[in-house]
Design an enzyme around this catalytic site. Structure first.
Site, PDB file in Angstrom:
ATOM      1  N   ASP A 142      28.277  42.684  38.396  1.00 49.77           N
ATOM      2  CA  ASP A 142      28.288  40.834  38.586  1.00 49.77           C
ATOM      3  C   ASP A 142      27.111  40.233  39.234  1.00 49.77           C
ATOM      4  OD1 ASP A 142      29.023  38.427  38.267  1.00 49.77           O
ATOM      5  OD2 ASP A 142      31.257  38.685  39.285  1.00 49.77           O
ATOM      6  N   LYS A 160      36.444  43.274  29.736  1.00 44.34           N
ATOM      7  CA  LYS A 160      36.187  42.365  31.491  1.00 44.34           C
ATOM      8  C   LYS A 160      37.559  42.680  31.911  1.00 44.34           C
ATOM      9  CE  LYS A 160      33.456  39.685  32.056  1.00 44.34           C
ATOM     10  NZ  LYS A 160      33.057  38.442  31.205  1.00 44.34           N
ATOM     11  N   CYS A 165      70.891  26.709  57.266  1.00 41.36           N
ATOM     12  CA  CYS A 165      71.771  26.325  58.023  1.00 41.36           C
ATOM     13  C   CYS A 165      71.971  26.006  59.157  1.00 41.36           C
ATOM     14  CB  CYS A 165      72.839  27.426  57.493  1.00 41.36           C
ATOM     15  SG  CYS A 165      72.046  29.354  59.024  1.00 41.36           S
ATOM     16  N   CYS A 195      67.387  34.823  59.914  1.00 36.37           N
ATOM     17  CA  CYS A 195      67.996  33.770  60.025  1.00 36.37           C
ATOM     18  C   CYS A 195      69.189  34.582  60.627  1.00 36.37           C
ATOM     19  CB  CYS A 195      68.727  32.923  58.811  1.00 36.37           C
ATOM     20  SG  CYS A 195      70.551  32.040  59.589  1.00 36.37           S
ATOM     21  N   TYR A 224      20.219  50.359  34.451  1.00 37.76           N
ATOM     22  CA  TYR A 224      21.012  50.921  33.899  1.00 37.76           C
ATOM     23  C   TYR A 224      20.521  51.115  32.155  1.00 37.76           C
ATOM     24  CZ  TYR A 224      22.047  46.449  33.027  1.00 37.76           C
ATOM     25  OH  TYR A 224      22.843  44.688  32.985  1.00 37.76           O
ATOM     26  N   CYS A 254      66.656  27.469  60.597  1.00 39.53           N
ATOM     27  CA  CYS A 254      67.053  28.263  59.061  1.00 39.53           C
ATOM     28  C   CYS A 254      66.910  26.912  58.542  1.00 39.53           C
ATOM     29  CB  CYS A 254      68.243  28.802  59.481  1.00 39.53           C
ATOM     30  SG  CYS A 254      68.046  29.285  57.148  1.00 39.53           S
ATOM     31  N   LYS A 262      30.447  46.981  35.116  1.00 43.12           N
ATOM     32  CA  LYS A 262      29.578  46.677  35.056  1.00 43.12           C
ATOM     33  C   LYS A 262      29.363  45.773  36.028  1.00 43.12           C
ATOM     34  CE  LYS A 262      29.844  42.605  31.476  1.00 43.12           C
ATOM     35  NZ  LYS A 262      29.189  41.560  32.641  1.00 43.12           N
ATOM     36  N   GLU A 322      29.857  52.898  32.074  1.00 40.57           N
ATOM     37  CA  GLU A 322      29.128  52.047  34.047  1.00 40.57           C
ATOM     38  C   GLU A 322      30.165  51.251  34.344  1.00 40.57           C
ATOM     39  OE1 GLU A 322      25.457  53.799  31.378  1.00 40.57           O
ATOM     40  OE2 GLU A 322      25.406  51.242  32.447  1.00 40.57           O
ATOM     41  N   CYS A 376      75.519  31.696  55.804  1.00 41.86           N
ATOM     42  CA  CYS A 376      73.882  31.195  55.361  1.00 41.86           C
ATOM     43  C   CYS A 376      73.911  31.341  54.312  1.00 41.86           C
ATOM     44  CB  CYS A 376      72.964  31.398  55.765  1.00 41.86           C
ATOM     45  SG  CYS A 376      71.708  30.912  55.647  1.00 41.86           S
TER      46      CYS A 376
HETATM   47  S1  IVH Z   1      24.041  47.695  29.177  1.00 41.36           S
HETATM   48  C1  IVH Z   1      22.654  45.219  25.211  1.00 41.36           C
HETATM   49  N1  IVH Z   1      25.505  47.985  31.400  1.00 41.36           N
HETATM   50  O1  IVH Z   1      26.240  42.593  31.627  1.00 41.36           O
HETATM   51  C2  IVH Z   1      23.320  44.681  26.380  1.00 41.36           C
HETATM   52  N2  IVH Z   1      24.902  45.427  30.870  1.00 41.36           N
HETATM   53  O2  IVH Z   1      27.530  40.353  29.589  1.00 41.36           O
HETATM   54  C3  IVH Z   1      22.550  46.218  27.387  1.00 41.36           C
HETATM   55  N3  IVH Z   1      25.433  44.084  33.307  1.00 41.36           N
HETATM   56  O3  IVH Z   1      23.575  41.085  30.143  1.00 41.36           O
HETATM   57  C4  IVH Z   1      23.327  45.992  28.683  1.00 41.36           C
HETATM   58  N4  IVH Z   1      26.769  45.823  34.468  1.00 41.36           N
HETATM   59  O4  IVH Z   1      23.143  41.548  32.179  1.00 41.36           O
HETATM   60  C5  IVH Z   1      24.780  46.775  30.803  1.00 41.36           C
HETATM   61  N5  IVH Z   1      26.088  48.737  33.384  1.00 41.36           N
HETATM   62  C6  IVH Z   1      25.848  47.690  32.772  1.00 41.36           C
HETATM   63  C7  IVH Z   1      25.812  46.488  33.353  1.00 41.36           C
HETATM   64  C8  IVH Z   1      24.935  45.599  32.574  1.00 41.36           C
HETATM   65  C9  IVH Z   1      26.182  44.427  34.581  1.00 41.36           C
HETATM   66  C10 IVH Z   1      25.800  42.690  32.305  1.00 41.36           C
HETATM   67  C11 IVH Z   1      24.131  42.493  32.067  1.00 41.36           C
HETATM   68  C12 IVH Z   1      24.824  42.096  30.567  1.00 41.36           C
HETATM   69  C13 IVH Z   1      25.507  41.553  30.882  1.00 41.36           C
HETATM   70  C14 IVH Z   1      25.982  41.737  29.574  1.00 41.36           C
END
Ligand code: IVH
Length: 683
Positions: free
Chosen positions: A113, A311, A408, A423, A220, A405, A111, A109, A429
């Site tokens: 932010d 990451k 030159c 140039c 999630y 330039c 991640k 999935e 040159c």
């Molecule tokens: S699963 C046991 N799924 O990333 C951990 N976390 O560094 C369950 N996060 O604390 C988390 N997207 O805040 C999970 N698709 C995703 C996520 C996700 C972002 C964050 C979450 C977690 C942190 C871990």
């Protein structure tokens, strides 16, 4: 020393934890922070007598403030271990494979932010929303969370009577940019990034203020026992049916697989495609799909073993622009260069970045002294993508682009429709002259091994070589002991070098070998503006000698595939200059191929006519370019990527696993070098 390092790392991590979690002002990248944490974990394992309950390795960090009611989590909110490479992912997978046998399915999935949130529902109603806090105790932000529009207040469908769901709250980029524009208009300082802004917003005491900001939530993780599906991916779908926004398969936000190659393909896809999302992601989360295995796998002190996060490396950083200087390229193109306060970006220290051209500087109104955003994309040279508005402007005046330039002093020109300044002093040159020599010797041109830029610069600066033909007239026999100075690019230190007999022998051998280089590459090596490798090939095919190319009319040139007005004009200009004709004559006398060898190679029967072949890996009988040329000489088309149009993949050693997988998926035959040799000899 290592014992001291333990204390040093603890102090560093404490400081940056505080900056990150309490002040919301991180000053180092996640990557740097994680590598310190790993180093400390390793050292602590090595020196058990230095154990300390307060070490940063024993805590997850805390964002507690005194404003909201504290709530103890029913189940701790864990964090994830981080991975940064295919190797680390493969290690994680094999650890799981070893502890629980069988074919294991993984879910990948995005991640998100943002800020982690835990939501509790009773009888289908949102009753409590709690931040992560230190993982054990969080803060009750229910009032604020109720204002987030994609969090259901009342569930629909067949939901369990009582459960918890976790996810991430974030601020979409467009909303963030808009907020910053408004702040700047009001003379307020801009916010640093969407994540910190989302986190700050969630902790506003006045939830009416929160409601004004378009926060979003992506869920999630569904927790609970009763009425729940047995796999993570099925639970995500259940949550969707109850009214939550969750990752969706059709948007490629979630994938199920047990192949590492698929995992890497998903990761690489999103590393590129994330820039097109409307919100920030900082990696990919990988989870074991079958929930029964979660207990079996268990957890370490602060993270579960059944999940990990890949990451992405930070791609954009802000730093100060000290000065804009200008580089003159091989073709005379002027490139403005940003000289920066050194900054860590995607794992390397960046001191210089390209500003591309005058328009780019104008577009972003970049001035010396500004703080700028530096980005590293697919290309090797980082680029400036804007001014960091959080800092005061540098120079009071817009940057004045140069008119002459820098080397030159010739007045620069800018051709119609082109962004770049040039140039025009092509032949006198020095960077252009040295650049032409460099291009001539390069691997794809004459492949003069051993003729490096340092030697060429020295020869040029000592007046021994002023054009490519001079290379073949050098009195190499008399040059043993020839001394020159080389400047270290980083330190600026100068070191003396001298040519040894062995080097001279190698240089001579390279010149000798270059006499076999086919005409099309000689044509490319001449460095005629706009005549790249492909155009040179096309020209050599259409006009199989240098004299035929020289005599071709504009109409004849334009009739060739891939050759347009710009190239035709450039060729006409090149051959109208006497000095160039003299160089060509000298190269002919030296014995270079000035006639089409392309003819000879196309003697092969066109057995690959109409076939598209992808070449990948390393070969023993051919170089990579050599095998491509062979395919082409038999009428085949070489393509860079596998698709349904590919006839077969020609695989050498070390072909990448993802390519192999793709060929498999699309049912494209894979041929080894040995198969190929048989194929071409049979016919
Ligand atoms: S699963 C046991 N799924 O990333 C951990 N976390 O560094 C369950 N996060 O604390 C988390 N997207 O805040 C999970 N698709 C995703 C996520 C996700 C972002 C964050 C979450 C977690 C942190 C871990």
């Amino acid at each position: 020393m290592s014992r001291e390092r333990v204390l040093e790392l603890r102090a560093l991590l404490h400081e940056h934890n505080h900056r990150y979690y309490v002040l919301n002002q991180p000053t180092v990248s996640d990557f740097e922070f994680d590598s310190w944490m790993h180093e400390l974990e390793a050292l602590e394992a090595f020196y058990p007598d230095m154990a300390d309950a307060n070490s940063p390795t024993h805590r997850v960090g805390s964002d507690l403030s005194s404003k909201f009611e504290k709530v103890e989590h029913q189940r701790v909110m864990l964090s994830l271990t981080n991975s940064y490479s295919e190797e680390e992912i493969a290690d994680w997978v094999s650890r799981i494979d070893e502890s629980v046998g069988g074919v294991i399915e993984y879910v990948l999935e995005l991640k998100y932010d943002g800020v982690a949130i835990s939501l509790h529902y009773e009888q289908g109603k949102l009753v409590r929303a709690v931040t992560r806090g230190d993982g054990k105790v969080g803060e009750d932000v229910t009032q604020n969370v109720r204002t987030i529009k994609n969090i259901p207040l009342q569930l629909q469908g067949d939901y369990p009577p009582d459960f918890e769901i976790r996810g991430e709250i974030f601020l979409p980029r467009e909303a963030f940019d808009r907020m910053n524009e408004e702040r700047l208009e009001k003379g307020l300082e801009a916010y640093a990034n969407p994540r910190n802004t989302a986190s700050g917003t969630l902790k506003q005491l006045d939830s009416r203020e929160v409601a004004k900001r378009p926060l979003k939530a992506m869920m999630y993780f569904v927790l609970g026992e009763n009425g729940m599906a047995e796999t993570h991916s099925a639970r995500v779908e259940q949550a969707r049916s109850w009214g939550f926004e969750v990752p969706s398969f059709d948007k490629r936000m979630i994938a199920c697989t047990h192949e590492i190659a698929d995992m890497m393909a998903f990761i690489q896809y999103w590393d590129k495609a994330r820039k097109d999302l409307s919100f920030d992601i900082d990696g990919i989360v990988l989870k074991v799909n079958k929930i029964a295995l979660w207990d079996e796998l268990g957890m370490t002190a602060k993270s579960p073993r059944w999940a990990t996060a890949y990451k992405f490396k930070a791609e954009k950083v802000s730093t100060q622009l000290y000065q804009i200087t200008y580089q003159v390229g091989r073709t005379g193109a002027i490139t403005p260069v940003a000289n920066l306060a050194p900054v860590l970006l995607a794992g390397t220290i960046v001191k210089r970045a390209s500003l591309h051209n005058a328009d780019q500087i104008l577009k972003f109104d970049i001035r010396e002294g500004d703080h700028v955003w530096v980005e590293k994309g697919g290309e090797i040279i980082p680029k400036i993508v804007g001014v960091d508005q959080r800092f005061p402007r540098g120079s009071a005046e817009p940057h004045q682009y140069i008119g002459n330039c820098p080397i030159c002093k010739t007045e620069l020109i800018r051709l119609e429709g082109e962004a770049q300044h040039y140039c025009p002093n092509r032949d006198h040159c020095s960077p252009q002259q040295i650049g032409k020599l460099e291009h001539f010797v390069s691997r794809k041109a004459m492949n003069l091994e051993g003729w490096g830029v340092e030697t060429l610069t020295a020869l040029y600066q000592n007046g021994l070589v002023s054009n490519v033909a001079d290379l073949y007239e050098l009195p190499l026999n008399e040059m043993v002991g020839f001394e020159y100075w080389v400047e270290d690019e980083v330190t600026g230190e100068k070191r003396r070098r001298s040519l040894q007999q062995k080097t001279i022998d190698n240089l001579r051998l390279a010149l000798e070998n270059s006499k076999q280089v086919p005409f099309e590459r000689v044509l490319f090596a001449l460095g005629i503006r706009h005549v790249g490798e492909t155009v040179a090939k096309r020209l050599a095919k259409a006009f199989p000698s240098i004299d035929l190319v020289r005599m071709a009319t504009s109409e004849e040139l334009l009739a060739v595939e891939d050759i347009g007005q710009k190239i035709a004009e450039s060729l006409k200009l090149y051959f109208s200059i006497d000095e160039n004709l003299v160089i060509i004559e000298k190269l002919k006398v030296a014995g270079l191929q000035m006639e089409g060898v392309a003819q000879a190679t196309s003697n092969h029967a066109p057995i690959l006519q109409g076939k598209t072949i992808v070449v990948s890996g390393v070969f023993t009988e051919f170089t990579r370019d050599g095998i491509k040329a062979d395919v082409e000489s038999r009428g085949g088309k070489v393509s860079g990527s596998i698709s349904s149009k590919t006839t077969f993949v020609l695989a050498g050693a070390d072909m990448g696993p993802s390519k192999l997988q793709k060929a498999k998926d699309l049912n494209i035959p894979v041929m080894t070098e040995a198969d190929y040799l048989i194929l071409i000899s049979e016919k």
